[in-house]
Design a protein around this motif. Structure first.
Motif, PDB file in Angstrom:
ATOM      1  N   PRO A 184       1.107  -1.074   0.259  1.00  0.00           N
ATOM      2  CA  PRO A 184       0.261  -0.253   0.186  1.00  0.00           C
ATOM      3  C   PRO A 184       0.659   1.008  -0.561  1.00  0.00           C
ATOM      4  CG  PRO A 184      -0.998  -1.298   1.700  1.00  0.00           C
ATOM      5  CD  PRO A 184       0.675  -2.042   0.595  1.00  0.00           C
ATOM      6  N   LYS A 185       1.886   1.169   0.685  1.00  0.00           N
ATOM      7  CA  LYS A 185       2.397   2.684   0.444  1.00  0.00           C
ATOM      8  C   LYS A 185       3.454   3.189  -0.446  1.00  0.00           C
ATOM      9  CE  LYS A 185       4.608   2.423   5.998  1.00  0.00           C
ATOM     10  NZ  LYS A 185       4.791   2.080   6.308  1.00  0.00           N
ATOM     11  N   LEU A 186       3.791   1.492  -1.509  1.00  0.00           N
ATOM     12  CA  LEU A 186       4.804   1.524  -3.338  1.00  0.00           C
ATOM     13  C   LEU A 186       2.683   2.779  -3.725  1.00  0.00           C
ATOM     14  CD1 LEU A 186       5.698   1.398  -4.612  1.00  0.00           C
ATOM     15  CD2 LEU A 186       6.138  -0.782  -4.658  1.00  0.00           C
ATOM     16  N   VAL A 187       2.460   1.758  -3.482  1.00  0.00           N
ATOM     17  CA  VAL A 187       0.736   2.057  -4.333  1.00  0.00           C
ATOM     18  C   VAL A 187       0.376   4.029  -4.081  1.00  0.00           C
ATOM     19  CG1 VAL A 187      -1.358   2.306  -4.277  1.00  0.00           C
ATOM     20  CG2 VAL A 187      -0.382   0.061  -4.736  1.00  0.00           C
ATOM     21  N   ASN A 188       1.102   4.171  -2.987  1.00  0.00           N
ATOM     22  CA  ASN A 188       0.321   5.601  -3.115  1.00  0.00           C
ATOM     23  C   ASN A 188       1.694   6.614  -3.153  1.00  0.00           C
ATOM     24  OD1 ASN A 188      -1.960   6.124  -0.963  1.00  0.00           O
ATOM     25  ND2 ASN A 188      -1.182   4.312  -0.056  1.00  0.00           N
ATOM     26  N   VAL A 189       2.697   5.780  -3.363  1.00  0.00           N
ATOM     27  CA  VAL A 189       4.189   6.484  -3.823  1.00  0.00           C
ATOM     28  C   VAL A 189       3.591   6.806  -5.195  1.00  0.00           C
ATOM     29  CG1 VAL A 189       6.814   6.276  -4.586  1.00  0.00           C
ATOM     30  CG2 VAL A 189       5.794   5.882  -2.155  1.00  0.00           C
ATOM     31  N   ILE A 190       3.309   5.870  -5.915  1.00  0.00           N
ATOM     32  CA  ILE A 190       2.756   5.582  -7.297  1.00  0.00           C
ATOM     33  C   ILE A 190       1.767   6.520  -7.917  1.00  0.00           C
ATOM     34  CG2 ILE A 190       2.173   4.097  -9.916  1.00  0.00           C
ATOM     35  CD1 ILE A 190       3.854   2.297  -8.376  1.00  0.00           C
ATOM     36  N   ASP A 191       0.809   6.461  -7.118  1.00  0.00           N
ATOM     37  CA  ASP A 191       0.019   7.169  -7.411  1.00  0.00           C
ATOM     38  C   ASP A 191       0.894   8.979  -7.001  1.00  0.00           C
ATOM     39  OD1 ASP A 191      -2.722   7.649  -7.238  1.00  0.00           O
ATOM     40  OD2 ASP A 191      -2.588   9.182  -5.520  1.00  0.00           O
ATOM     41  N   ARG A 192       1.007   9.461  -6.443  1.00  0.00           N
ATOM     42  CA  ARG A 192       1.165  11.007  -5.918  1.00  0.00           C
ATOM     43  C   ARG A 192       2.082  11.373  -6.958  1.00  0.00           C
ATOM     44  NH1 ARG A 192       0.833  11.284   0.877  1.00  0.00           N
ATOM     45  NH2 ARG A 192      -0.742  10.099   0.927  1.00  0.00           N
ATOM     46  N   LEU A 193       3.511  10.557  -7.003  1.00  0.00           N
ATOM     47  CA  LEU A 193       4.061  10.413  -7.760  1.00  0.00           C
ATOM     48  C   LEU A 193       3.225  10.540  -8.871  1.00  0.00           C
ATOM     49  CD1 LEU A 193       7.072  11.510  -8.811  1.00  0.00           C
ATOM     50  CD2 LEU A 193       7.130   8.655  -8.767  1.00  0.00           C
ATOM     51  N   SER A 194       1.980  10.301  -9.912  1.00  0.00           N
ATOM     52  CA  SER A 194       1.626  10.093 -10.895  1.00  0.00           C
ATOM     53  C   SER A 194       1.132  11.320 -10.558  1.00  0.00           C
ATOM     54  CB  SER A 194       0.753   8.946 -11.472  1.00  0.00           C
ATOM     55  OG  SER A 194      -0.748   8.841 -10.280  1.00  0.00           O
ATOM     56  N   LYS A 195       0.509  12.073  -9.948  1.00  0.00           N
ATOM     57  CA  LYS A 195      -0.318  13.183  -9.339  1.00  0.00           C
ATOM     58  C   LYS A 195       1.296  14.288 -10.439  1.00  0.00           C
ATOM     59  CE  LYS A 195      -4.013  12.469  -6.698  1.00  0.00           C
ATOM     60  NZ  LYS A 195      -4.227  10.265  -6.865  1.00  0.00           N
ATOM     61  N   PHE A 196       1.800  14.664 -10.178  1.00  0.00           N
ATOM     62  CA  PHE A 196       3.123  15.424  -9.783  1.00  0.00           C
ATOM     63  C   PHE A 196       3.403  15.561 -11.798  1.00  0.00           C
ATOM     64  CE2 PHE A 196       7.644  15.800 -10.837  1.00  0.00           C
ATOM     65  CZ  PHE A 196       7.780  17.057  -9.601  1.00  0.00           C
ATOM     66  N   ALA A 197       3.576  13.868 -11.881  1.00  0.00           N
ATOM     67  CA  ALA A 197       3.545  13.661 -13.325  1.00  0.00           C
ATOM     68  C   ALA A 197       2.663  14.718 -14.655  1.00  0.00           C
ATOM     69  CB  ALA A 197       4.044  12.152 -14.068  1.00  0.00           C
ATOM     70  N   LEU A 198       1.453  14.587 -14.301  1.00  0.00           N
ATOM     71  CA  LEU A 198       0.760  14.796 -14.805  1.00  0.00           C
ATOM     72  C   LEU A 198       0.557  16.522 -14.454  1.00  0.00           C
ATOM     73  CD1 LEU A 198      -2.688  12.589 -14.607  1.00  0.00           C
ATOM     74  CD2 LEU A 198      -0.960  13.126 -17.274  1.00  0.00           C
ATOM     75  N   GLU A 199       0.744  17.334 -13.401  1.00  0.00           N
ATOM     76  CA  GLU A 199       0.644  18.155 -13.701  1.00  0.00           C
ATOM     77  C   GLU A 199       1.970  19.131 -14.283  1.00  0.00           C
ATOM     78  OE1 GLU A 199       1.027  21.644  -9.430  1.00  0.00           O
ATOM     79  OE2 GLU A 199       1.839  19.655  -9.257  1.00  0.00           O
ATOM     80  N   TYR A 200       3.297  18.674 -14.362  1.00  0.00           N
ATOM     81  CA  TYR A 200       4.568  19.052 -14.954  1.00  0.00           C
ATOM     82  C   TYR A 200       4.898  18.038 -16.305  1.00  0.00           C
ATOM     83  CZ  TYR A 200       5.182  21.803 -10.254  1.00  0.00           C
ATOM     84  OH  TYR A 200       4.502  22.749  -9.355  1.00  0.00           O
ATOM     85  N   LYS A 201       3.817  17.776 -17.075  1.00  0.00           N
ATOM     86  CA  LYS A 201       3.994  16.986 -17.912  1.00  0.00           C
ATOM     87  C   LYS A 201       3.909  17.751 -18.989  1.00  0.00           C
ATOM     88  CE  LYS A 201      -1.112  17.254 -19.420  1.00  0.00           C
ATOM     89  NZ  LYS A 201      -0.754  18.188 -20.520  1.00  0.00           N
ATOM     90  N   ASP A 202       3.960  19.411 -19.487  1.00  0.00           N
ATOM     91  CA  ASP A 202       3.914  19.907 -20.040  1.00  0.00           C
ATOM     92  C   ASP A 202       5.250  21.444 -20.001  1.00  0.00           C
ATOM     93  OD1 ASP A 202       1.940  19.346 -22.418  1.00  0.00           O
ATOM     94  OD2 ASP A 202       0.457  20.575 -20.401  1.00  0.00           O
ATOM     95  N   LEU A 203       6.002  20.945 -18.509  1.00  0.00           N
ATOM     96  CA  LEU A 203       6.802  22.026 -18.426  1.00  0.00           C
ATOM     97  C   LEU A 203       8.137  21.613 -19.073  1.00  0.00           C
ATOM     98  CD1 LEU A 203       8.273  25.015 -17.126  1.00  0.00           C
ATOM     99  CD2 LEU A 203       7.923  23.105 -14.794  1.00  0.00           C
ATOM    100  N   PRO A 204       8.715  22.644 -19.976  1.00  0.00           N
ATOM    101  CA  PRO A 204      10.041  22.588 -20.625  1.00  0.00           C
ATOM    102  C   PRO A 204      11.084  22.008 -20.094  1.00  0.00           C
ATOM    103  CG  PRO A 204       8.644  23.707 -22.184  1.00  0.00           C
ATOM    104  CD  PRO A 204       8.055  23.212 -20.902  1.00  0.00           C
TER     105      PRO A 204
END
Length: 481
Positions: free
Chosen positions: A129-149
């Motif tokens: 479950p801890k790994l799942v939440n690391v992945i979930d939070r990091l995926s939100k970060f990835a989407l937030e900054y997907k366009d930032l060169p």
């Protein structure tokens, strides 16, 4: 805990209470008692009339071992030099009605090995479950900054642009592989079951007067009562220590993922592009008050090295077991197995804290891009000149000379990259002066990074996390020290 005795920092300083409890002495010895109770219940259900309801009821009332009983068992072990028999005697004193049937037909590894397998399974149920939440939070970060060169690096030298979100998918993808490996390892864990002294079940066959079906039924009943779906069909005195390799390998592999990710964050902190969370009252240095050291990422790197080294413990232990078993596995397993899971727990808790509050500095990122982009844009400039009727060879020579001049300003004089200004002041490039701003737009240098990131998170990550939706939360994660 005494302050006069060494205590491993894994449990005393870093690991979660829930993981520390799994490998605690009280939980270990209480689990032994649960296993003795399970054995008695299974033997009774399969037909051993000597197991009474009174004995079982008495054992059920005393499954949680007390501090006094732990001390009594220590004193007993000092006499008999055998930890399991010391606890058999102690449990028997507490449960006199059951004293004669505790451990009936079993060898020590019935409790020690089955308990270890329970601990491995339950420890994975904390980690996943801890790994799942690391992945979930990091995926939100990835989407937030997907366009930032952002400037990409190969060999830690400036390379083509990528985006902040795309770079984080490199971490995410490895974490998904870790999730796959850890879940697979968790699901593969079985029980040793009731196999007797050398794995032949001879003692149980004797108990049931040669009835092979009842011995099989006993093994199956123990598996059922303990909530597992299988026991290993073949064992010696112990379960194969190759199982420990299978359990620890995914954790050591996680250590590699964590080390790479934390190293990237440490380097980015030096570049002042991305930082891990920094608490309001946190002190970075006792001498340099301005410091914002990446201590969480440094901790991850430090402990990830330890976690990686533990694979060698289980590998060597498995490789040197003789025939049905030797005892040279015992001492090292008391250290390496808890250490592996405690360390993995610390890494995931720390990564969860980091991914909950990564700080991005777009202006710093933009400034660095501007300092390098003119060099990267030279090919685009050459192509634009050719489209306006110029010669590629002539243009290449013109821009080569200007590039070397601009590089000298940067490297020898410590100045800013002035290549674009030189192009603007060179009559040869007049046909594209008006196009320079467009030719230097960072978003045109990132390729499909935004699209790759969005697809990866919304398809690959989402699919991988589907079975784990009940684990995902947004709870704040604060590190104790």
């Amino acid at each position: 805990m005494s302050n006069d005795k060494y205590a491993t920092p894994l449990s005393s300083r870093y690991a979660s209470d829930e993981m520390s409890k799994i490998f605690s002495l009280r939980h270990r010895f209480s689990t032994w008692r649960k296993l003795w109770l399970t054995l008695a219940k299974a033997e009774k259900e399969v037909g051993l009339e000597m197991i009474t309801d009174e004995a079982i009821a008495e054992m059920e009332k005393h499954l949680e071992i007390t501090d006094e009983e732990i001390e009594d068992a220590k004193k007993e072990e000092a006499i008999v030099r055998h930890d399991v028999m010391a606890h058999v005697h102690t449990f028997g004193k507490t449960c006199p009605a059951a004293a004669g049937i505790i451990h009936l037909g079993a060898t020590s590894c019935y409790v020690t090995d089955n308990a270890d397998l329970i601990f491995l399974r339950d420890a994975y149920d904390i980690l996943i479950p801890k790994l799942v939440n690391v992945i979930d939070r990091l995926s939100k970060f990835a989407l937030e900054y997907k366009d930032l060169p952002v400037l990409g690096w190969t060999h830690f030298q400036p390379a083509q642009l990528t985006t902040v979100g795309k770079r984080s998918t490199l971490w995410l993808q490895e974490l998904l592989w870790d999730l796959r490996n850890m879940q697979r390892a968790r699901d593969d864990i079985g029980l040793r079951g009731a196999k007797g002294t050398t794995g032949t079940q001879a003692s149980f066959l004797s108990l049931f007067h040669g009835n092979h079906d009842k011995v099989d039924e006993l093994d199956e009943k123990i598996v059922e009562l303990l909530g597992f779906d299988h026991a290993y069909p073949c064992t010696g005195q112990t379960y194969s220590r190759k199982i420990d390799i299978d359990a620890v390998a995914p954790l050591s592999s996680l250590g590699a993922t964590a080390h790479k990710m934390a190293t990237d964050i440490r380097l980015l902190a030096n570049l002042k592009e991305i930082e891990e969370p920094f608490e309001k009252s946190q002190i970075g240095s006792s001498a340099m008050a301005y410091k914002r050291n990446p201590m969480r990422s440094e901790r991850v790197c430090s402990l990830a090295r330890h976690l990686g080294s533990l694979y060698q413990d289980v590998f060597q232990t498995s490789a040197v077991q003789w025939f049905e078993r030797t005892l040279d596995d015992s001492a090292i397993r008391r250290i390496s197995l808890p250490s592996a899971f405690l360390t993995a727990d610390i890494l995931l808790s720390t990564l969860l804290n980091i991914t909950s509050g990564l700080v991005v500095y777009p202006k710093v990122i933009e400034r660095r891009i501007k300092s390098e982009l003119p060099f990267m844009a030279t090919e685009n400039i050459i192509m634009a000149m050719v489209e306006n009727g110029g010669s590629r060879q002539d243009c290449h020579e013109e821009i080569r000379v200007l590039s070397h001049q601009a590089a000298a300003v940067v490297k020898e004089q410590g100045g800013d990259n002035d290549l674009i200004e030189r192009i603007k002041n060179t009559e040869y490039f007049k046909p594209i002066w008006d196009d320079l701003e467009k030719l230097l737009d960072p978003s045109t240098f990132v390729g499909r990074a935004p699209q790759q990131t969005e697809k990866f998170v919304k398809v690959t990550v989402a699919e991988a996390l589907k079975p784990y939706q009940s684990y995902i939360n947004d709870e704040a994660v604060k590190l104790s020290v």
